[in-house]
Design a protein around this motif. Sequence first.
Motif, mmCIF file in Angstrom:
data_model
loop_
_atom_site.group_PDB
_atom_site.id
_atom_site.type_symbol
_atom_site.label_atom_id
_atom_site.label_comp_id
_atom_site.label_asym_id
_atom_site.label_seq_id
_atom_site.Cartn_x
_atom_site.Cartn_y
_atom_site.Cartn_z
ATOM 1 N N VAL A 110 -3.919 3.823 0.343
ATOM 2 C CA VAL A 110 -4.650 2.775 -0.371
ATOM 3 C C VAL A 110 -3.843 1.485 -0.357
ATOM 4 O O VAL A 110 -2.607 1.497 -0.253
ATOM 5 N N SER A 133 -9.684 -0.096 -9.344
ATOM 6 C CA SER A 133 -8.522 0.570 -9.931
ATOM 7 C C SER A 133 -7.924 -0.324 -11.012
ATOM 8 O O SER A 133 -8.246 -1.520 -11.096
ATOM 9 N N THR A 145 -14.008 1.704 -0.474
ATOM 10 C CA THR A 145 -13.378 0.825 -1.465
ATOM 11 C C THR A 145 -13.659 1.371 -2.863
ATOM 12 O O THR A 145 -14.634 2.115 -3.064
ATOM 13 N N HIS A 182 -1.442 -0.661 -9.666
ATOM 14 C CA HIS A 182 -0.950 -0.635 -8.278
ATOM 15 C C HIS A 182 0.513 -1.039 -8.275
ATOM 16 O O HIS A 182 0.849 -2.214 -8.472
ATOM 17 N N PRO A 197 -4.459 -2.906 -1.983
ATOM 18 C CA PRO A 197 -5.359 -3.848 -2.667
ATOM 19 C C PRO A 197 -5.998 -4.832 -1.692
ATOM 20 O O PRO A 197 -5.354 -5.284 -0.740
ATOM 21 N N GLY A 241 0.812 -1.209 0.000
ATOM 22 C CA GLY A 241 0.000 0.000 0.000
ATOM 23 C C GLY A 241 0.847 1.261 0.000
ATOM 24 O O GLY A 241 2.001 1.255 0.425
ATOM 25 N N LYS A 291 -9.585 -1.922 -4.275
ATOM 26 C CA LYS A 291 -8.664 -1.352 -3.300
ATOM 27 C C LYS A 291 -9.430 -0.813 -2.092
ATOM 28 O O LYS A 291 -10.588 -0.393 -2.202
#
Length: 712
Positions: A294, A260, A257, A263, A296, A200, A272
């Motif tokens: 953020v 996206s 949430t 990442h 995942p 993240g 995410k």
Amino acid sequence: MENDSLIKRQKIRIRAIAVVAALILIAAAGVHFLFGRRMIALVSDQFNQEQLTVARSIQKLVETSLNTLEKDLLNLTGSAAAAQFDPVDLLARLRPELEKFSRPGVEEIRLWDRETRTMAVFSHGNLLVDSAQAFPDADALPLPESGEVRITYPRASGSRVYLYLITPFGSAGSRYLMFRLNLAWFLSPLLTGVRSGISGYAWVIDGSGCFLYHPYTDYIGHNAFDIRRETYPDLSFFQIDRIQEQEMLQGREGTGTYESAWHRGLAGKMSKLIAYCPIHISQEPKQFWSVAVVAPIHEIASAVGQVHRWQLVLQGVTILVVGAAAAALLLFEIRFSGRLEKVVDVRTRALKRSEERYRLLIESAEDFIFTLNEDVCLKSVNSYTANFFGSDAERLIDRPLADLLDEDVAQKNIKAITQVFATGRSVREEIEIRTVDPPVWLNANYMPLKNESGEIHLVLCIARDVTENKTLQRRLVTTEKLAALGTLAAGVAHEINNPLGVILGFCDLLVRKQEPGSQVYEDLKIIERQGLHCKQIVDNLLSFARDRKVSEKSADLNQCLEEILAVARHSIERRAVTVKTDIARRLPMVNGDCRQLQQVFLNLMNNAVDAMPEGGVLSISAALDKGSRQVVVKVADNGCGIREESMDRIYEPFYTTKPEGEGTGLGLFVIYGIVNGFGGSIHCESRVAEKPGDKSGTTFIVKLPQHPKEAS
């Protein structure tokens, strides 16, 4: 046949148990599946809350760093304010400051003269002076007043985003000192190392939605809504757009949430978790940024799934192992719980009865009982203590003991409490409470209270009111002192009386031989008057020292007080003193001689009037105390009062607080002898005003025993 029947029944039982076990396993698997999904949701929520904590930490870090730069700018303004607006001179003065400020993100220091429109730019030791250059945000930003720092809105210049911190300097009112803050330099050290979970990261947008920081540097300086659509035109960004538009750009914090497509180098659609909060930049103009952290969801789901697979295996084994013992344990637990409940119930009732007895004992005690911690703050008090201080017990908890006592008394008791914590031994100390009138004396015993580990965690104080004992002790000392002085005075008076009689005798003979009106005659009369005055003093001393028996005479106090008030009222009121009386009717006869008692009351009234040179109120009251069968007469004034150091000496012969020539110091000395001669007592209470607005005054309390004939 019976055996076959038993076998069949046993098989049926076994099959039933197997079916039940299978159903339990299937149910456990279903519950495990549902629980796993629920666990992922719960862990995701918890993870998002942790991300929100990280976002708040970034918020505080950024706000603190900006505040530090504002303070540094103001300090730099103070060091440069005295200099003339000479860029070369200022360069030499500010070069060390520029080198220091380049580390937190300041890439340039600018000096701008609004009148001459001259801009001097200092960057990495280089100086650039540009005439007729305007400050780019001069029209959009209200320029700050002296001592203020304004922060401009972020501007993008190519791949860089910057803003200005600006403040006036000097006395001209048109010159401003500015930091040009490179936001990449400023934010990267704060955010590059941020990790949420495994991979993240954090990003920051300003109030218009432009990226100020993002690990994918191509996003920096671009509008977040536009750059996402340009980069991934086939993906819907409805969720993140809604979060940015309705939450982040409105200055709110929260979690959520979104979908996206990128990442940290991974491409493809993914869900995410996001946590965000505002960063408050300035009030004038009002602006804020928003930081988001953020990560995942698949990282969390993977970790939770692996844990749950192992849990499923362990649960299966556990069900098989524990199932066999469950029945036996259940039966044993039922029997043991029943017995334990009975024992616990009996002991609980006994403990409650013991606590009630202890609480009743403490609450009903007419002693001051309380506990204190190492900070000398109250941790518990009984009702008697709380009622004395006019408060509830709950309101006194955690209040320092020093709040309830005068400073000198508090310091002495704090020292005693500290000694108990240090030595573990009980300490006795006296507490004088001066917030009441008259003051109350307590004899306090401080004792240590230890916890389970043997450490002293509290100090218990049990204090008893010993004010009456103190008063009796003081009166006893006064009585013994006056007895000794009386014996001494009697001896001195007898030695003086004989030569004084000779002096008065010969003076009388000489007076008879002189013509009345002659100078010698007048001089002899002066000698005679002064000799008689000395004789009166000697008689008073002998009267006090004489060992009197309790008088068998009786006196009508109503008559005594009425007659003496009728005689003295006029002269008292001429001195601007108001006389107030509260004399009960039909007071019983008391031991004493009316003439001598009138001398006592007249002397007390004169002393009271002398204590009120500017006028005041003289209060005289008389009433019967049926409990002690004594008549109590009080003579009170609101004059200057008697100081504490003089209270123990007021009955001594020749001691007076009046100015020289205005008193012999024998008045109270004689009064004491008269009252004690009639079997009574005299007591003085006085208060001196320590500061303007405080009350002062003196009250003499004369108690005379009821005559035996009246008592019968």
